[in-house]
Design an enzyme around this catalytic site. Sequence first.
Site, PDB file in Angstrom:
ATOM      1  NE  ARG A  10      -2.038   1.379   4.199  1.00 62.96           N
ATOM      2  CZ  ARG A  10      -2.665   1.538   5.191  1.00 62.96           C
ATOM      3  NH1 ARG A  10      -3.205   1.547   5.502  1.00 62.96           N
ATOM      4  NH2 ARG A  10      -1.800   1.351   6.347  1.00 62.96           N
ATOM      5  N   GLY A  12       4.514   1.634  -0.219  1.00 63.27           N
ATOM      6  CA  GLY A  12       5.580   1.740  -1.369  1.00 63.27           C
ATOM      7  C   GLY A  12       4.759   2.205  -2.576  1.00 63.27           C
ATOM      8  CE  LYS A 103       5.170   6.717   9.029  1.00 65.11           C
ATOM      9  NZ  LYS A 103       4.083   7.106   9.672  1.00 65.11           N
ATOM     10  N   GLY A 132       6.715  10.559   9.830  1.00 65.11           N
ATOM     11  CA  GLY A 132       5.552  11.260  10.086  1.00 65.11           C
ATOM     12  C   GLY A 132       4.193  10.993   9.385  1.00 65.11           C
ATOM     13  CE  LYS A 187       3.004   5.401  13.232  1.00 64.01           C
ATOM     14  NZ  LYS A 187       2.312   5.045  12.392  1.00 64.01           N
ATOM     15  CG  ASP A 239       2.300   9.632  13.106  1.00 63.50           C
ATOM     16  OD1 ASP A 239       0.602   9.884  12.042  1.00 63.50           O
ATOM     17  OD2 ASP A 239       2.864   9.022  11.898  1.00 63.50           O
ATOM     18  CG  ASN A 251      -0.253  -0.162  13.904  1.00 59.38           C
ATOM     19  OD1 ASN A 251       0.739  -1.451  14.558  1.00 59.38           O
ATOM     20  ND2 ASN A 251       0.637   0.326  13.119  1.00 59.38           N
ATOM     21  CD  GLU A 269       6.196  -3.052  10.457  1.00 59.87           C
ATOM     22  OE1 GLU A 269       6.247  -3.645  11.085  1.00 59.87           O
ATOM     23  OE2 GLU A 269       6.540  -3.102   8.859  1.00 59.87           O
TER      24      GLU A 269
END
Length: 320
Positions: A10, A12, A103, A132, A187, A239, A251, A269
């Site tokens: 998504r 990339g 991230k 960000g 985050k 963020d 997440n 992640e």
Amino acid sequence: MNISVLGCGRWGTFIAWYINKVGHQVMLWGRENSRNYHSLKENRKNDYLSLPDTIELNNSLETAVSFADTIIISISAQELRSFAKQLHALSGIQGKTVILCMKGIEANSGKRLTQVFSEEVGKHVNVAIWVGPGHVQDFVNDIPNCMVISSENIEVTKEIVNAFNSDLIRFYYGQDLIGNEIGAATKNVMGIAAGMLDGLHYSSLKGSLMARGTREISRLVRAMGGNDITIYGLSHLGDYEATLFSDHSHNRKFGQAYAQGEKFEKLAEGVSTVKALKELSVKYDVELPISSALYEILFEEKDAKETLVNLFLRPVKFEF
């Protein structure tokens, strides 16, 4: 500028779309056997956008690396070390600028992604990060946002920002690589906690989560040698809207599903980052109450409601 984007998920695929939009020659690489690559090859589109004909699709890693002046990597954070080893075997990577657009923190070592990459590829590559707030679903509908480029070399940072800036994404110069990397990764952890609060119908506690989460991670960044103020910038606090409140956040949605006893099939992640924070908490002797509570819930099967209520409503203490 010739730019290769390695990874056609998504994010990339959006990056390739965006970099092409701001005027660069782009090659988008994907693994030959990946579902994302096959779909793009057949239809030139995914669930979010259509690729213009000016973007070249390729499944040869060697070709993608040799094509580019600058290489952007957008894959799962936990796959970076093995992927970097593949890149190291290609002589064309040396001397180029590589931008990491994921991230996370390596789960079993607690190492930042720029550390992981440099360990495997060597010091003759300029490594930067792109972090960000922002969601593909918003960007493709011309809803702008602000993001950060950070590296250890301010001239490299400025060169990337100048090349990528537009009215859709306004980039800022990141001055603290440690803080920006840790902030961007953690985050996602706060996003999982926010989702659990949503799933438990305790969404009003997300204000407390934001206040205490930033304090917790700022202490860790300071202990690691970064600037604790960075946590209050775009890589972390900036963020939060996109991670703690958005319907697009994987997440947050994972945390909500977990608290409700449901499965969430997409990549979150932050789960691996929770593991990494356990390592960093011990290594730097920093108390991380929210991260530790999530570790207990996710990996020690503690009850989410009881653990989070005890966390936020524990005995009275001074706020600062």
